[in-house]
Design an enzyme around this catalytic site. Structure first.
Site, short mmCIF file in Angstrom:
data_model
loop_
_atom_site.label_atom_id
_atom_site.label_comp_id
_atom_site.label_asym_id
_atom_site.label_seq_id
_atom_site.Cartn_x
_atom_site.Cartn_y
_atom_site.Cartn_z
N HIS A 77 0.91 5.03 1.34
CA HIS A 77 0.21 5.90 2.29
C HIS A 77 0.84 7.29 2.23
O HIS A 77 2.08 7.41 2.26
CB HIS A 77 0.30 5.33 3.71
CG HIS A 77 -0.45 6.16 4.70
ND1 HIS A 77 -1.83 6.14 4.78
CD2 HIS A 77 -0.02 7.07 5.61
CE1 HIS A 77 -2.21 7.00 5.72
NE2 HIS A 77 -1.15 7.58 6.23
N ASN A 92 0.86 -1.19 0.00
CA ASN A 92 0.00 0.00 0.00
C ASN A 92 0.89 1.23 0.00
O ASN A 92 1.95 1.24 0.61
CB ASN A 92 -0.85 0.00 1.29
CG ASN A 92 -1.69 1.25 1.44
OD1 ASN A 92 -2.33 1.70 0.49
ND2 ASN A 92 -1.71 1.83 2.63
N ASP A 132 -2.63 0.16 8.02
CA ASP A 132 -1.37 0.89 7.85
C ASP A 132 -0.26 0.35 8.75
O ASP A 132 0.68 1.08 9.10
CB ASP A 132 -1.55 2.41 8.10
CG ASP A 132 -2.47 3.05 7.08
OD1 ASP A 132 -2.53 2.57 5.93
OD2 ASP A 132 -3.14 4.04 7.44
C1 GAR Z 1 -2.95 9.01 -2.71
O1 GAR Z 1 -2.41 10.16 -2.12
C2 GAR Z 1 -2.76 7.81 -1.81
O2 GAR Z 1 -1.54 7.82 -1.11
C3 GAR Z 1 -3.90 7.99 -0.86
O3 GAR Z 1 -4.97 8.41 -1.67
C4 GAR Z 1 -4.47 9.11 -2.81
C5 GAR Z 1 -5.02 8.45 -4.05
O4 GAR Z 1 -4.66 9.17 -5.21
N1 GAR Z 1 -4.18 6.78 -0.15
C6 GAR Z 1 -4.60 6.77 1.11
O5 GAR Z 1 -4.85 7.76 1.75
C7 GAR Z 1 -4.78 5.37 1.71
N2 GAR Z 1 -4.72 5.44 3.14
P1 GAR Z 1 -4.65 8.50 -6.66
O6 GAR Z 1 -5.99 7.79 -6.86
O7 GAR Z 1 -4.50 9.68 -7.56
O8 GAR Z 1 -3.49 7.55 -6.74
#
Ligand code: GAR
Length: 215
Positions: free
Chosen positions: A112, A110, A153
């Site tokens: 984060h 994942n 996480d």
């Molecule tokens: C990213 O910033 C990712 O790290 C976060 O959501 C966004 C998705 O963007 N994920 C989390 O917060 C998971 N805990 P994307 O769809 O443009 O890749």
């Protein structure tokens, strides 16, 4: 053997795009993205996958909510049907049941948008993470790629990269910089390391083997 990668998405898919770009640039060694699974039919990430001739599946969380177990079993069924070696959560916003993390122990990662163990766990996702970072007053944040286990996480950390918090940052500007300077770099790197069998997991820690070891 070339490892088959599935990317799990829920939204815009800029991390998926970073993986596709890295694959096209030859940065992902010994791996190929063979399928994208989305928890929503509206995710723009699906368009990115289709434009790059990557197979897609939609498993709508809204059809299952709150039955996390059945939703997770359907995802696991697809992963097995597609003979997936590595699962990547890239902005996937549903916490899967442990049937998946157990079946894919140390084979599911994942990204984060913070430096774990800060600003992580339940409720810390997307923009909320960056709001909490700004509220706290820290001067450094960043991104983490880690293996997924039963703790939200909480799995072993593979790579992290720090990013400066600027005085005039908004949650949106900080999110963009963390993506550009950290997430889009360390996620493809971690995927490539996995595909080359260069990540060793020892309890809560991981170690990266040098390139020379695995050629
Ligand atoms: C990213 O910033 C990712 O790290 C976060 O959501 C966004 C998705 O963007 N994920 C989390 O917060 C998971 N805990 P994307 O769809 O443009 O890749």
């Amino acid at each position: 053997m070339l490892k088959k990668i599935a990317v799990l998405v829920s939204g815009g898919g800029t991390n998926l795009q970073a993986l596709i770009d890295a694959q096209q640039a030859g940065i992902i060694k010994n791996g190929e993205i063979t399928c994208v699974i989305s928890s929503s039919e509206d995710a723009y990430a699906l368009t990115r996958a289709r434009e790059n001739s990557i197979g897609t599946h939609v498993v709508r969380w809204k059809d299952y909510r709150p039955d996390r177990r059945s939703f997770s079993e359907e995802i696991l069924r697809i992963l097995r049907e597609e003979s997936i070696d590595l699962v990547v959560y890239a902005g996937f916003m549903v916490i899967l049941d442990e049937v998946v993390s157990k079946a894919y122990a140390n084979r599911m990662m994942n990204v984060h948008p913070a430096l774990i163990p800060s600003f992580c766990g339940k409720g810390f996702y997307g923009l909320h993470v960056h709001e909490a970072v700004l509220q706290s007053g820290v001067k450094l944040t960043g991104a983490t790629v880690h293996f997924v286990n039963e703790v939200c996480d909480g799995g072993p950390i593979i790579l992290q990269k720090a990013v400066e918090v600027l005085d005039d940052d908004t949650p949106e500007s900080l999110q963009k910089r963390v993506m550009r300077e950290a997430e889009w770099q360390i996620l493809p790197q971690a995927v490539s390391l996995f595909c080359q069998d260069r990540i060793v997991v020892n309890g809560t820690r991981t170690y990266i083997k040098p390139e020379s070891c695995c050629q």
